[in-house]
Design a protein around this motif. Sequence first.
Motif, PDB file in Angstrom:
ATOM      1  N   HIS A   1       0.882  -1.165   0.000  1.00  0.00           N
ATOM      2  CA  HIS A   1       0.000   0.000   0.000  1.00  0.00           C
ATOM      3  C   HIS A   1       0.921   1.216   0.000  1.00  0.00           C
ATOM      4  CE1 HIS A   1      -2.666   3.071   1.807  1.00  0.00           C
ATOM      5  NE2 HIS A   1      -3.648   2.373   1.272  1.00  0.00           N
ATOM      6  N   VAL A   2       0.877   2.050  -1.034  1.00  0.00           N
ATOM      7  CA  VAL A   2       1.830   3.147  -1.201  1.00  0.00           C
ATOM      8  C   VAL A   2       1.082   4.460  -1.353  1.00  0.00           C
ATOM      9  CG1 VAL A   2       3.826   3.987  -2.496  1.00  0.00           C
ATOM     10  CG2 VAL A   2       3.343   1.529  -2.421  1.00  0.00           C
ATOM     11  N   ARG A   3       1.478   5.431  -0.549  1.00  0.00           N
ATOM     12  CA  ARG A   3       0.905   6.764  -0.643  1.00  0.00           C
ATOM     13  C   ARG A   3       2.034   7.796  -0.559  1.00  0.00           C
ATOM     14  NH1 ARG A   3      -2.759   4.036  -1.868  1.00  0.00           N
ATOM     15  NH2 ARG A   3      -4.941   4.131  -1.178  1.00  0.00           N
ATOM     16  N   LYS A   4       1.841   8.958  -1.175  1.00  0.00           N
ATOM     17  CA  LYS A   4       2.812  10.045  -1.042  1.00  0.00           C
ATOM     18  C   LYS A   4       2.080  11.369  -1.007  1.00  0.00           C
ATOM     19  CE  LYS A   4       4.154  11.135  -5.838  1.00  0.00           C
ATOM     20  NZ  LYS A   4       4.042  12.608  -5.785  1.00  0.00           N
ATOM     21  N   ALA A   5       2.739  12.360  -0.426  1.00  0.00           N
ATOM     22  CA  ALA A   5       2.181  13.715  -0.356  1.00  0.00           C
ATOM     23  C   ALA A   5       3.277  14.706  -0.683  1.00  0.00           C
ATOM     24  CB  ALA A   5       1.617  13.987   1.041  1.00  0.00           C
ATOM     25  N   ASN A   6       2.976  15.654  -1.558  1.00  0.00           N
ATOM     26  CA  ASN A   6       3.898  16.746  -1.863  1.00  0.00           C
ATOM     27  C   ASN A   6       3.669  17.865  -0.869  1.00  0.00           C
ATOM     28  OD1 ASN A   6       4.819  15.408  -4.209  1.00  0.00           O
ATOM     29  ND2 ASN A   6       3.092  16.184  -5.368  1.00  0.00           N
ATOM     30  N   THR A   7       4.745  18.381  -0.290  1.00  0.00           N
ATOM     31  CA  THR A   7       4.639  19.464   0.679  1.00  0.00           C
ATOM     32  C   THR A   7       5.687  20.530   0.370  1.00  0.00           C
ATOM     33  OG1 THR A   7       6.177  18.485   2.281  1.00  0.00           O
ATOM     34  CG2 THR A   7       3.866  17.833   2.443  1.00  0.00           C
ATOM     35  N   LEU A   8       5.533  21.670   1.015  1.00  0.00           N
ATOM     36  CA  LEU A   8       6.457  22.767   0.762  1.00  0.00           C
ATOM     37  C   LEU A   8       7.777  22.609   1.502  1.00  0.00           C
ATOM     38  CD1 LEU A   8       6.682  25.498  -0.724  1.00  0.00           C
ATOM     39  CD2 LEU A   8       5.805  26.586   1.334  1.00  0.00           C
ATOM     40  N   THR A   9       7.744  21.967   2.677  1.00  0.00           N
ATOM     41  CA  THR A   9       8.943  21.869   3.511  1.00  0.00           C
ATOM     42  C   THR A   9       9.077  20.477   4.111  1.00  0.00           C
ATOM     43  OG1 THR A   9       7.850  22.524   5.576  1.00  0.00           O
ATOM     44  CG2 THR A   9       8.650  24.306   4.154  1.00  0.00           C
ATOM     45  N   PHE A  10      10.278  20.153   4.570  1.00  0.00           N
ATOM     46  CA  PHE A  10      10.515  18.879   5.239  1.00  0.00           C
ATOM     47  C   PHE A  10       9.656  18.754   6.501  1.00  0.00           C
ATOM     48  CE2 PHE A  10      15.078  18.715   3.407  1.00  0.00           C
ATOM     49  CZ  PHE A  10      14.648  17.999   2.315  1.00  0.00           C
ATOM     50  N   GLY A  11       9.492  19.846   7.227  1.00  0.00           N
ATOM     51  CA  GLY A  11       8.701  19.813   8.450  1.00  0.00           C
ATOM     52  C   GLY A  11       7.270  19.361   8.199  1.00  0.00           C
ATOM     53  N   TRP A  12       6.668  19.876   7.141  1.00  0.00           N
ATOM     54  CA  TRP A  12       5.285  19.502   6.839  1.00  0.00           C
ATOM     55  C   TRP A  12       5.188  18.113   6.229  1.00  0.00           C
ATOM     56  CZ3 TRP A  12       1.255  21.364   9.049  1.00  0.00           C
ATOM     57  CH2 TRP A  12       1.329  22.635   9.620  1.00  0.00           C
ATOM     58  N   ALA A  13       6.237  17.656   5.549  1.00  0.00           N
ATOM     59  CA  ALA A  13       6.273  16.259   5.099  1.00  0.00           C
ATOM     60  C   ALA A  13       6.286  15.336   6.315  1.00  0.00           C
ATOM     61  CB  ALA A  13       7.502  16.015   4.227  1.00  0.00           C
ATOM     62  N   GLY A  14       7.092  15.696   7.329  1.00  0.00           N
ATOM     63  CA  GLY A  14       7.131  14.919   8.553  1.00  0.00           C
ATOM     64  C   GLY A  14       5.792  14.898   9.265  1.00  0.00           C
ATOM     65  N   HIS A  15       5.085  16.026   9.269  1.00  0.00           N
ATOM     66  CA  HIS A  15       3.765  16.116   9.899  1.00  0.00           C
ATOM     67  C   HIS A  15       2.808  15.105   9.271  1.00  0.00           C
ATOM     68  CE1 HIS A  15      -0.389  17.813   9.891  1.00  0.00           C
ATOM     69  NE2 HIS A  15      -0.126  17.997  11.169  1.00  0.00           N
ATOM     70  N   TRP A  16       2.809  15.025   7.952  1.00  0.00           N
ATOM     71  CA  TRP A  16       1.920  14.095   7.250  1.00  0.00           C
ATOM     72  C   TRP A  16       2.238  12.652   7.633  1.00  0.00           C
ATOM     73  CZ3 TRP A  16       2.384  10.256   3.419  1.00  0.00           C
ATOM     74  CH2 TRP A  16       1.211   9.930   2.726  1.00  0.00           C
ATOM     75  N   LEU A  17       3.523  12.335   7.759  1.00  0.00           N
ATOM     76  CA  LEU A  17       3.925  10.977   8.099  1.00  0.00           C
ATOM     77  C   LEU A  17       3.635  10.635   9.556  1.00  0.00           C
ATOM     78  CD1 LEU A  17       7.285  10.783   6.135  1.00  0.00           C
ATOM     79  CD2 LEU A  17       5.169   9.538   5.614  1.00  0.00           C
ATOM     80  N   VAL A  18       3.848  11.582  10.462  1.00  0.00           N
ATOM     81  CA  VAL A  18       3.572  11.333  11.876  1.00  0.00           C
ATOM     82  C   VAL A  18       2.094  11.037  12.076  1.00  0.00           C
ATOM     83  CG1 VAL A  18       3.495  12.412  14.169  1.00  0.00           C
ATOM     84  CG2 VAL A  18       5.550  12.600  12.770  1.00  0.00           C
ATOM     85  N   ARG A  19       1.241  11.723  11.342  1.00  0.00           N
ATOM     86  CA  ARG A  19      -0.198  11.463  11.450  1.00  0.00           C
ATOM     87  C   ARG A  19      -0.564  10.077  10.914  1.00  0.00           C
ATOM     88  NH1 ARG A  19      -4.455  16.054  10.785  1.00  0.00           N
ATOM     89  NH2 ARG A  19      -5.301  14.719  12.426  1.00  0.00           N
ATOM     90  N   ARG A  20       0.347   9.483  10.159  1.00  0.00           N
ATOM     91  CA  ARG A  20       0.118   8.131   9.639  1.00  0.00           C
ATOM     92  C   ARG A  20       0.875   7.068  10.443  1.00  0.00           C
ATOM     93  NH1 ARG A  20      -2.240   8.643   4.416  1.00  0.00           N
ATOM     94  NH2 ARG A  20      -1.652   6.499   3.856  1.00  0.00           N
ATOM     95  N   GLY A  21       1.495   7.486  11.557  1.00  0.00           N
ATOM     96  CA  GLY A  21       2.117   6.524  12.456  1.00  0.00           C
ATOM     97  C   GLY A  21       3.617   6.591  12.611  1.00  0.00           C
ATOM     98  N   ALA A  22       4.295   7.523  11.942  1.00  0.00           N
ATOM     99  CA  ALA A  22       5.753   7.618  12.052  1.00  0.00           C
ATOM    100  C   ALA A  22       6.163   8.182  13.406  1.00  0.00           C
ATOM    101  CB  ALA A  22       6.312   8.489  10.932  1.00  0.00           C
ATOM    102  N   ASP A  23       7.377   7.858  13.810  1.00  0.00           N
ATOM    103  CA  ASP A  23       7.955   8.366  15.058  1.00  0.00           C
ATOM    104  C   ASP A  23       8.543   9.749  14.784  1.00  0.00           C
ATOM    105  OD1 ASP A  23       9.373   8.949  17.333  1.00  0.00           O
ATOM    106  OD2 ASP A  23      10.697   7.215  17.223  1.00  0.00           O
ATOM    107  N   PRO A  24       8.035  10.809  15.423  1.00  0.00           N
ATOM    108  CA  PRO A  24       8.569  12.150  15.151  1.00  0.00           C
ATOM    109  C   PRO A  24      10.031  12.303  15.509  1.00  0.00           C
ATOM    110  CG  PRO A  24       7.071  12.176  17.029  1.00  0.00           C
ATOM    111  CD  PRO A  24       6.930  10.835  16.389  1.00  0.00           C
ATOM    112  N   ASP A  25      10.500  11.561  16.520  1.00  0.00           N
ATOM    113  CA  ASP A  25      11.913  11.634  16.878  1.00  0.00           C
ATOM    114  C   ASP A  25      12.797  11.069  15.768  1.00  0.00           C
ATOM    115  OD1 ASP A  25      11.461  12.817  19.365  1.00  0.00           O
ATOM    116  OD2 ASP A  25      11.164  10.881  20.335  1.00  0.00           O
TER     117      ASP A  25
END
Length: 281
Positions: A83-107
Amino acid sequence: MSFHGMIDNLYQHWRPADETSTQTLRHLWFDSEHYKVAAADQSSDSTEHFVVTGNELAAGEPWVEERAVAIHVRLDPDARTCHVRKANTLTFGWAGHWLVRRGADPDALARYRPLPPDPYNCGSHGHGTDVQAEGLISASHYWYARPADARTRTIEDRIRRSGDRYEILTQQMAYSEYATDGEHEAHWVLLVDNHPRAAERQYLLQLETVHRSSGHYTLDEGAFPTEKQAHEWADRINPRRVAPLPATDPATGLPAAPKRPAVQAASAAFQPPSTTTRFTR
């Protein structure tokens, strides 16, 4: 395994779980060498992968919102599907936000990968020593930039962990490297801050500037009482001298607390008589 190797393995040996996964995986496979990994995380059983990348194909103003890319891969080993999804964002910080909401470890996503010693593959040219670029060849090469200081990292960490606190209203380029002889490039994001303590200044503007000579970027932000005032500030950005933003706390993103006057001592103009005072007629 490199990002290209991971995507190639998925494309060759795993079946996409749905049509969106098919289209996303096909796109990533064709252009995988243009995605430069900045940070990554994976689940303990390696069935989920979270990747923050920069996109080499997004250099320049027309593709400004694709500078950073968030990629989430979830594997089902029993069905041999992905299952593959991607999101285009303006900055690395907002890319991380999208991933954390999907279960990634923010640290984990805060641990940026260091740049390779020869990021542009210049090579030694037969002289026996590697040729290395000082900083970035171009300020638009966002995929090679890294956070410059503690303030930038603190603001980014809050973004990654912010959940549904913020709503993005507008995001665009403030100025390109052509306005600064290639030295800087900047972009801004305008947010609505839903935190109760931000009610009086809920329009938060974040300005991220890439510095070519050092290969880093800085992130600053300020809060405004109205959307119009935030846009007016953004419209006045001068690449040679950016006006300061209204102060916010980088850890909380909230406007600075108002200064309250110190408690004053009671006036000594009147002192009540003591119990030992004698009155005479």
